[in-house]
Scaffold this motif. Structure first.
Motif, PDB file in Angstrom:
ATOM      1  N   GLU A  38    -117.707 -61.985  26.410  1.00 33.67           N
ATOM      2  CA  GLU A  38    -118.207 -62.632  27.631  1.00 33.67           C
ATOM      3  C   GLU A  38    -119.625 -63.155  27.427  1.00 33.67           C
ATOM      4  N   PHE A  39    -120.449 -62.374  26.740  1.00 33.72           N
ATOM      5  CA  PHE A  39    -121.816 -62.807  26.478  1.00 33.72           C
ATOM      6  C   PHE A  39    -121.851 -63.939  25.452  1.00 33.72           C
ATOM      7  N   PHE A  42    -121.022 -66.970  27.388  1.00 33.07           N
ATOM      8  CA  PHE A  42    -122.190 -67.335  28.190  1.00 33.07           C
ATOM      9  C   PHE A  42    -123.236 -68.022  27.311  1.00 33.07           C
ATOM     10  N   VAL A  57    -127.821 -63.721  24.293  1.00 26.09           N
ATOM     11  CA  VAL A  57    -128.000 -62.673  25.295  1.00 26.09           C
ATOM     12  C   VAL A  57    -128.486 -61.499  24.463  1.00 26.09           C
ATOM     13  N   LEU A 143    -133.863 -60.051  31.645  1.00 21.59           N
ATOM     14  CA  LEU A 143    -132.699 -59.518  32.352  1.00 21.59           C
ATOM     15  C   LEU A 143    -133.135 -58.191  32.961  1.00 21.59           C
ATOM     16  N   ILE A 154    -132.144 -63.548  28.143  1.00 22.09           N
ATOM     17  CA  ILE A 154    -131.318 -64.645  27.654  1.00 22.09           C
ATOM     18  C   ILE A 154    -132.323 -65.630  27.092  1.00 22.09           C
ATOM     19  N   GLU A 178    -127.316 -65.021  36.595  1.00 23.43           N
ATOM     20  CA  GLU A 178    -125.863 -64.899  36.371  1.00 23.43           C
ATOM     21  C   GLU A 178    -125.538 -63.693  35.500  1.00 23.43           C
ATOM     22  N   VAL A 179    -126.300 -63.499  34.430  1.00 29.12           N
ATOM     23  CA  VAL A 179    -126.042 -62.365  33.531  1.00 29.12           C
ATOM     24  C   VAL A 179    -126.382 -61.053  34.231  1.00 29.12           C
ATOM     25  N   GLU A 180    -127.464 -61.037  34.997  1.00 33.20           N
ATOM     26  CA  GLU A 180    -127.800 -59.835  35.763  1.00 33.20           C
ATOM     27  C   GLU A 180    -126.652 -59.474  36.710  1.00 33.20           C
ATOM     28  N   LEU A 182    -123.486 -60.250  36.334  1.00 33.58           N
ATOM     29  CA  LEU A 182    -122.381 -59.786  35.496  1.00 33.58           C
ATOM     30  C   LEU A 182    -122.575 -58.316  35.120  1.00 33.58           C
TER      31      LEU A 182
END
Length: 189
Positions: A38-39, A42, A57, A143, A154, A178-180, A182
């Motif tokens: 997933e990362f 991303f 990431v 993050l 990121i 967005e990553v936070e 996730l």
């Protein structure tokens, strides 16, 4: 560049008092020690959005940085990036010393950073990634998880100067959010 006349404090990662808390938090979340599809996906999206050849990431540990999400073109430069990174405990090409690069500065500052030309900033121009990998531009955002711990970043890097400026700053901040999100959703599962 003659390192004999450069202040040696410029060649090290910034003092980071949050390392023990971060390492414990990363362990609790199961992050920062293995590749994550997933990362990786991303990172590819981030590279495309920023118009950059590399994106990551990145989770920052005690001694090294771990790229759980990694995107780079398959080229000689990608091989140079991989060769410049350590392959200590993790998958080769996914780790780098905590003293190299700009992400440790972003984590300690807890603020996004856009360097359209790293060579224009004496503090960042002497970083080992400039000569070993050819980094010329960097953009990263921290993050920060729900506990307030800065887990990593990121980031995107380029081997050419960029013109990311304020639009790039907005982009990197929104994509960090967005990553936070996730990470928070994964923790809730």
């Amino acid at each position: 560049m003659n390192h004999d006349i450069i202040d040696p404090r410029l060649l090290t990662a910034p003092h980071d008092p949050e390392i023990p808390q971060r390492v414990a938090r990363l362990q609790a979340l199961g992050l920062g020690n293995k590749p994550d599809p997933e990362f990786d996906a991303f990172a590819a999206r981030l590279a495309e959005a920023a118009g950059a050849p590399y994106a990551m990431v990145n989770f920052i540990g005690e001694e090294e940085q771990y790229f759980a999400g990694l995107y780079g073109p398959s080229s000689t430069k990608a091989d140079a990036l991989e060769a410049a990174q350590s392959s200590s405990r993790a998958t080769p090409g996914r780790t780098m010393s905590r003293s190299d690069g700009y992400c440790p500065h972003v984590v300690v500052r807890r603020k996004a950073l856009v360097l359209d030309d790293v060579c224009a900033y004496p503090r960042f121009a002497v970083n080992p990634v400039v000569n070993s990998i050819g980094v010329r531009a960097y953009m990263g955002a921290p993050l920060i998880d729900r506990t307030g711990t800065a887990l990593g970043t990121i980031c995107v890097v380029s081997t050419q100067e960029s013109n990311w400026g304020r639009p790039g700053l907005a982009l990197i901040k929104s994509m960090a959010a967005e990553v936070e999100d996730l990470i928070h959703r994964r923790e809730q599962r």
